[in-house]
Write a protein that holds these residues in place. Structure first.
Motif, PDB file in Angstrom:
ATOM      1  N   VAL A  39       0.855  -1.192   0.000  1.00  0.00           N
ATOM      2  CA  VAL A  39       0.000   0.000   0.000  1.00  0.00           C
ATOM      3  C   VAL A  39       0.887   1.237   0.000  1.00  0.00           C
ATOM      4  CG1 VAL A  39      -1.846   1.227   1.178  1.00  0.00           C
ATOM      5  CG2 VAL A  39      -1.768  -1.274   1.263  1.00  0.00           C
ATOM      6  N   MET A  40       0.970   1.897  -1.133  1.00  0.00           N
ATOM      7  CA  MET A  40       1.854   3.049  -1.282  1.00  0.00           C
ATOM      8  C   MET A  40       1.090   4.373  -1.369  1.00  0.00           C
ATOM      9  SD  MET A  40       4.496   1.263  -1.125  1.00  0.00           S
ATOM     10  CE  MET A  40       5.663   2.608  -1.231  1.00  0.00           C
ATOM     11  N   ARG A  41      -0.211   4.314  -1.566  1.00  0.00           N
ATOM     12  CA  ARG A  41      -1.007   5.535  -1.692  1.00  0.00           C
ATOM     13  C   ARG A  41      -2.134   5.525  -0.670  1.00  0.00           C
ATOM     14  NH1 ARG A  41      -0.505   3.848  -7.146  1.00  0.00           N
ATOM     15  NH2 ARG A  41       0.904   5.151  -8.368  1.00  0.00           N
ATOM     16  N   TYR A  42      -2.519   6.736  -0.242  1.00  0.00           N
ATOM     17  CA  TYR A  42      -3.616   6.867   0.720  1.00  0.00           C
ATOM     18  C   TYR A  42      -4.930   6.933  -0.059  1.00  0.00           C
ATOM     19  CZ  TYR A  42      -5.470   7.941   5.346  1.00  0.00           C
ATOM     20  OH  TYR A  42      -6.126   7.878   6.557  1.00  0.00           O
ATOM     21  N   GLU A  43      -5.375   5.784  -0.514  1.00  0.00           N
ATOM     22  CA  GLU A  43      -6.606   5.651  -1.287  1.00  0.00           C
ATOM     23  C   GLU A  43      -7.145   4.240  -1.078  1.00  0.00           C
ATOM     24  OE1 GLU A  43      -4.517   4.432  -5.555  1.00  0.00           O
ATOM     25  OE2 GLU A  43      -5.059   6.518  -5.149  1.00  0.00           O
ATOM     26  N   PRO A  44      -8.415   3.995  -1.450  1.00  0.00           N
ATOM     27  CA  PRO A  44      -8.969   2.650  -1.246  1.00  0.00           C
ATOM     28  C   PRO A  44      -8.084   1.579  -1.866  1.00  0.00           C
ATOM     29  CG  PRO A  44     -10.711   4.162  -1.872  1.00  0.00           C
ATOM     30  CD  PRO A  44      -9.429   4.924  -1.980  1.00  0.00           C
ATOM     31  N   VAL A  45      -7.814   0.542  -1.101  1.00  0.00           N
ATOM     32  CA  VAL A  45      -6.923  -0.513  -1.570  1.00  0.00           C
ATOM     33  C   VAL A  45      -7.538  -1.207  -2.780  1.00  0.00           C
ATOM     34  CG1 VAL A  45      -7.904  -2.357  -0.128  1.00  0.00           C
ATOM     35  CG2 VAL A  45      -5.479  -2.412  -0.714  1.00  0.00           C
ATOM     36  N   ILE A  46      -6.703  -1.729  -3.663  1.00  0.00           N
ATOM     37  CA  ILE A  46      -7.147  -2.288  -4.945  1.00  0.00           C
ATOM     38  C   ILE A  46      -8.116  -3.454  -4.764  1.00  0.00           C
ATOM     39  CG2 ILE A  46      -5.257  -3.960  -5.167  1.00  0.00           C
ATOM     40  CD1 ILE A  46      -6.845  -1.838  -7.982  1.00  0.00           C
ATOM     41  N   TRP A  47      -8.076  -4.124  -3.620  1.00  0.00           N
ATOM     42  CA  TRP A  47      -8.935  -5.291  -3.417  1.00  0.00           C
ATOM     43  C   TRP A  47     -10.408  -4.924  -3.345  1.00  0.00           C
ATOM     44  CZ3 TRP A  47      -7.189  -9.741  -4.734  1.00  0.00           C
ATOM     45  CH2 TRP A  47      -5.819  -9.989  -4.648  1.00  0.00           C
ATOM     46  N   TRP A  48     -10.726  -3.685  -2.975  1.00  0.00           N
ATOM     47  CA  TRP A  48     -12.136  -3.292  -2.968  1.00  0.00           C
ATOM     48  C   TRP A  48     -12.644  -3.057  -4.386  1.00  0.00           C
ATOM     49  CZ3 TRP A  48     -12.830  -5.578   0.955  1.00  0.00           C
ATOM     50  CH2 TRP A  48     -12.304  -5.283   2.209  1.00  0.00           C
ATOM     51  N   SER A  49     -11.764  -2.711  -5.333  1.00  0.00           N
ATOM     52  CA  SER A  49     -12.160  -2.635  -6.744  1.00  0.00           C
ATOM     53  C   SER A  49     -12.245  -4.030  -7.362  1.00  0.00           C
ATOM     54  CB  SER A  49     -11.159  -1.793  -7.536  1.00  0.00           C
ATOM     55  OG  SER A  49     -11.054  -0.495  -7.010  1.00  0.00           O
ATOM     56  N   GLN A  50     -11.434  -4.938  -6.820  1.00  0.00           N
ATOM     57  CA  GLN A  50     -11.391  -6.301  -7.341  1.00  0.00           C
ATOM     58  C   GLN A  50     -12.700  -7.044  -7.117  1.00  0.00           C
ATOM     59  OE1 GLN A  50      -8.816  -7.532  -9.040  1.00  0.00           O
ATOM     60  NE2 GLN A  50      -9.653  -9.594  -9.292  1.00  0.00           N
ATOM     61  N   THR A  51     -13.559  -6.539  -6.229  1.00  0.00           N
ATOM     62  CA  THR A  51     -14.830  -7.214  -5.930  1.00  0.00           C
ATOM     63  C   THR A  51     -15.756  -7.274  -7.134  1.00  0.00           C
ATOM     64  OG1 THR A  51     -15.741  -5.120  -5.105  1.00  0.00           O
ATOM     65  CG2 THR A  51     -14.781  -6.624  -3.481  1.00  0.00           C
ATOM     66  N   SER A  52     -15.424  -6.543  -8.199  1.00  0.00           N
ATOM     67  CA  SER A  52     -16.266  -6.587  -9.403  1.00  0.00           C
ATOM     68  C   SER A  52     -16.193  -7.945 -10.093  1.00  0.00           C
ATOM     69  CB  SER A  52     -15.848  -5.490 -10.385  1.00  0.00           C
ATOM     70  OG  SER A  52     -14.486  -5.635 -10.765  1.00  0.00           O
ATOM     71  N   ILE A  53     -15.078  -8.689  -9.905  1.00  0.00           N
ATOM     72  CA  ILE A  53     -14.967 -10.015 -10.528  1.00  0.00           C
ATOM     73  C   ILE A  53     -14.629 -11.119  -9.519  1.00  0.00           C
ATOM     74  CG2 ILE A  53     -14.242  -9.017 -12.730  1.00  0.00           C
ATOM     75  CD1 ILE A  53     -11.424  -9.973 -12.114  1.00  0.00           C
ATOM     76  N   THR A  54     -14.166 -10.744  -8.345  1.00  0.00           N
ATOM     77  CA  THR A  54     -13.811 -11.723  -7.314  1.00  0.00           C
ATOM     78  C   THR A  54     -14.793 -11.611  -6.149  1.00  0.00           C
ATOM     79  OG1 THR A  54     -11.480 -11.494  -7.900  1.00  0.00           O
ATOM     80  CG2 THR A  54     -11.964 -12.559  -5.804  1.00  0.00           C
ATOM     81  N   PRO A  55     -15.296 -12.714  -5.622  1.00  0.00           N
ATOM     82  CA  PRO A  55     -16.209 -12.636  -4.472  1.00  0.00           C
ATOM     83  C   PRO A  55     -15.630 -11.807  -3.325  1.00  0.00           C
ATOM     84  CG  PRO A  55     -16.137 -14.873  -5.324  1.00  0.00           C
ATOM     85  CD  PRO A  55     -15.083 -14.109  -6.066  1.00  0.00           C
ATOM     86  N   VAL A  56     -16.513 -11.031  -2.690  1.00  0.00           N
ATOM     87  CA  VAL A  56     -16.082 -10.136  -1.613  1.00  0.00           C
ATOM     88  C   VAL A  56     -15.362 -10.908  -0.514  1.00  0.00           C
ATOM     89  CG1 VAL A  56     -16.878  -8.495   0.135  1.00  0.00           C
ATOM     90  CG2 VAL A  56     -17.955  -8.548  -2.106  1.00  0.00           C
ATOM     91  N   PHE A  57     -15.782 -12.124  -0.272  1.00  0.00           N
ATOM     92  CA  PHE A  57     -15.199 -12.942   0.800  1.00  0.00           C
ATOM     93  C   PHE A  57     -13.684 -13.063   0.635  1.00  0.00           C
ATOM     94  CE2 PHE A  57     -13.684 -17.137   2.141  1.00  0.00           C
ATOM     95  CZ  PHE A  57     -13.989 -17.097   3.496  1.00  0.00           C
ATOM     96  N   TYR A  58     -13.223 -13.386  -0.575  1.00  0.00           N
ATOM     97  CA  TYR A  58     -11.781 -13.559  -0.815  1.00  0.00           C
ATOM     98  C   TYR A  58     -11.049 -12.220  -0.751  1.00  0.00           C
ATOM     99  CZ  TYR A  58     -12.976 -18.265  -2.377  1.00  0.00           C
ATOM    100  OH  TYR A  58     -13.432 -19.561  -2.434  1.00  0.00           O
ATOM    101  N   CYS A  59     -11.698 -11.163  -1.235  1.00  0.00           N
ATOM    102  CA  CYS A  59     -11.072  -9.836  -1.175  1.00  0.00           C
ATOM    103  C   CYS A  59     -10.898  -9.383   0.278  1.00  0.00           C
ATOM    104  CB  CYS A  59     -11.915  -8.833  -1.950  1.00  0.00           C
ATOM    105  SG  CYS A  59     -11.971  -9.141  -3.727  1.00  0.00           S
ATOM    106  N   ARG A  60     -11.905  -9.649   1.103  1.00  0.00           N
ATOM    107  CA  ARG A  60     -11.780  -9.312   2.527  1.00  0.00           C
ATOM    108  C   ARG A  60     -10.604 -10.062   3.153  1.00  0.00           C
ATOM    109  NH1 ARG A  60     -16.154  -6.567   4.664  1.00  0.00           N
ATOM    110  NH2 ARG A  60     -18.145  -6.777   3.575  1.00  0.00           N
ATOM    111  N   TYR A  61     -10.439 -11.308   2.762  1.00  0.00           N
ATOM    112  CA  TYR A  61      -9.349 -12.088   3.350  1.00  0.00           C
ATOM    113  C   TYR A  61      -7.994 -11.524   2.941  1.00  0.00           C
ATOM    114  CZ  TYR A  61      -7.056 -16.088   5.436  1.00  0.00           C
ATOM    115  OH  TYR A  61      -6.278 -16.886   6.245  1.00  0.00           O
ATOM    116  N   MET A  62      -7.864 -11.085   1.690  1.00  0.00           N
ATOM    117  CA  MET A  62      -6.604 -10.494   1.243  1.00  0.00           C
ATOM    118  C   MET A  62      -6.317  -9.199   1.995  1.00  0.00           C
ATOM    119  SD  MET A  62      -5.261 -12.596  -0.813  1.00  0.00           S
ATOM    120  CE  MET A  62      -3.939 -11.638  -1.551  1.00  0.00           C
ATOM    121  N   VAL A  63      -7.361  -8.441   2.297  1.00  0.00           N
ATOM    122  CA  VAL A  63      -7.184  -7.221   3.088  1.00  0.00           C
ATOM    123  C   VAL A  63      -6.730  -7.572   4.499  1.00  0.00           C
ATOM    124  CG1 VAL A  63      -8.390  -5.251   4.111  1.00  0.00           C
ATOM    125  CG2 VAL A  63      -8.781  -5.849   1.716  1.00  0.00           C
TER     126      VAL A  63
END
Length: 366
Positions: free
Chosen positions: A231-255
């Motif tokens: 995480v190099m920028r103070y902005e929403p982490v990329i995993w919250w954008s990834q929820t468009s194709i990946t189930p939220v469950f897995y994105c939450r785990y990566m966070v």
């Protein structure tokens, strides 16, 4: 002021908000407001009976649109004491943890940054400073006269030891000095710069200090080692954008992995420091990089992950990834964005890696 006497009251209800000189009562009133705001947040993020909206991006927008305006209503035009700022920031972080389903023990430096939120105390500071700039740049009016009178008194005659805590202008000028924008307010008052320019300068200055403090403080936490790499920028982490194709469950785990809130259970002695724990299988220092990239226990899952990526992305993109070192591969897997790969390939890589990393940790903890 002039020929008129202004009566100072200890307690008053003004425009629907309670203004009180007693700190204890002010904090109690704020706590009631926080309870009401949490109820409202639960209401706006519930879709039907017992069905909660799971997408953190949607919850974040609902929180800032429906809850924040009513929560900070009235705080801009009155003095807010330190205890109130503390309660507001604590509540703000708790909502961020709830949205992302992070444990209460998650480091504060990661909680807000993962959503791109600034601390609520800094957000209120921006609103106060901008509101004062707006008052002093108006054409005329009693509020402008009072604000200029207070600013000049603060600037040239104010004794910090005798602070008049009933003046919101004094408090705002203190905030302006803290963020280095007091000169901007003076220039706006003198007509040297327009309101819109003063507003942009003040917002930018506060945001810069928030980001600077974030960069400095996050280095202190050992569990944020991966977070600091990715995480190099103070902005929403990329995993919250990834929820468009990946189930939220897995994105939450990566966070959770980024925030250092996953369990690594194969170390030998629980009393050892995190940096001294060794993997029982490989007998090397055990950390998230080892689990994902090297641990022999996860060889099957790891090989399947690489094969799936090879079959899913373009050949030239796979060649770039395959010929890279392990550190680069690890960053790509964990969601690092500053890489020379196409966005379409990155979406597919993250989709595969999220599922694989989840399986690695689940298998490891069985």
């Amino acid at each position: 002021m002039g020929s008129e006497n202004i009566l100072v009251k200890k307690e008053e209800r003004h425009l629907g908000t309670d203004i009180c000189s007693n700190t204890v009562i002010s904090v109690e009133n704020l706590n009631k407001k926080l309870i009401d705001t949490r109820k409202k947040f639960h209401m706006v993020t519930t879709n039907g009976v017992n069905k909660r909206i799971k997408n953190p991006t949607v919850c974040s927008k609902l929180y800032w649109t429906c809850c924040i305006p009513s929560l900070i209503y009235g705080l801009i035009t009155r003095v807010v004491v330190k205890a109130e700022y503390t309660a507001l920031d604590k509540f703000h972080r708790s909502v961020a943890k709830q949205i992302q389903q992070l444990p209460d023990s998650t480091c504060d430096q990661a909680v807000l940054a993962l959503l791109g939120w600034m601390p609520l105390s800094d957000y209120i500071a921006i609103q106060k400073i901008v509101f004062l700039c707006k008052m002093v740049t108006e054409q005329s009016g009693v509020y402008k006269d009072l604000a200029i009178h207070r600013i000049l008194k603060y600037q040239y005659k104010f004794d910090p030891a005798q602070r008049n805590r009933y003046s919101v202008v004094y408090e705002t000028m203190e905030l302006a000095q803290k963020y280095g924008v007091s000169k901007t307010i003076m220039n706006a008052m003198e007509g040297k710069i327009p309101f819109q320019k003063a507003k942009a300068i003040c917002k930018g200055a506060v945001k810069d200090i928030v980001i600077l403090n974030w960069y400095e403080n996050r280095q202190k936490f050992m569990r944020l080692q991966v977070f600091n790499q990715i995480v190099m920028r103070y902005e929403p982490v990329i995993w919250w954008s990834q929820t468009s194709i990946t189930p939220v469950f897995y994105c939450r785990y990566m966070v959770r992995v980024l925030a250092g809130m996953v369990k690594i259970s194969l170390f030998t002695e629980h009393q050892l420091y995190r940096s001294q724990r060794r993997c029982n299988v490989c007998n090397v220092i055990e950390d998230i990089l080892h689990v994902v990239m090297h641990c022999e226990r996860n060889t099957v899952i790891r090989d399947a992950m690489w094969q799936s990526m090879k079959n899913s992305i373009e050949t030239d993109q796979w060649n770039i990834l395959e010929n890279s070192n392990d550190e680069f591969k690890f960053k790509v897997i964990m969601g690092f964005t500053d890489v020379q790969l196409k966005q379409g390939s990155l979406y597919l890589i993250r989709d595969i890696s999220a599922r694989s990393v989840y399986n690695m940790f689940i298998t490891r903890n069985m």
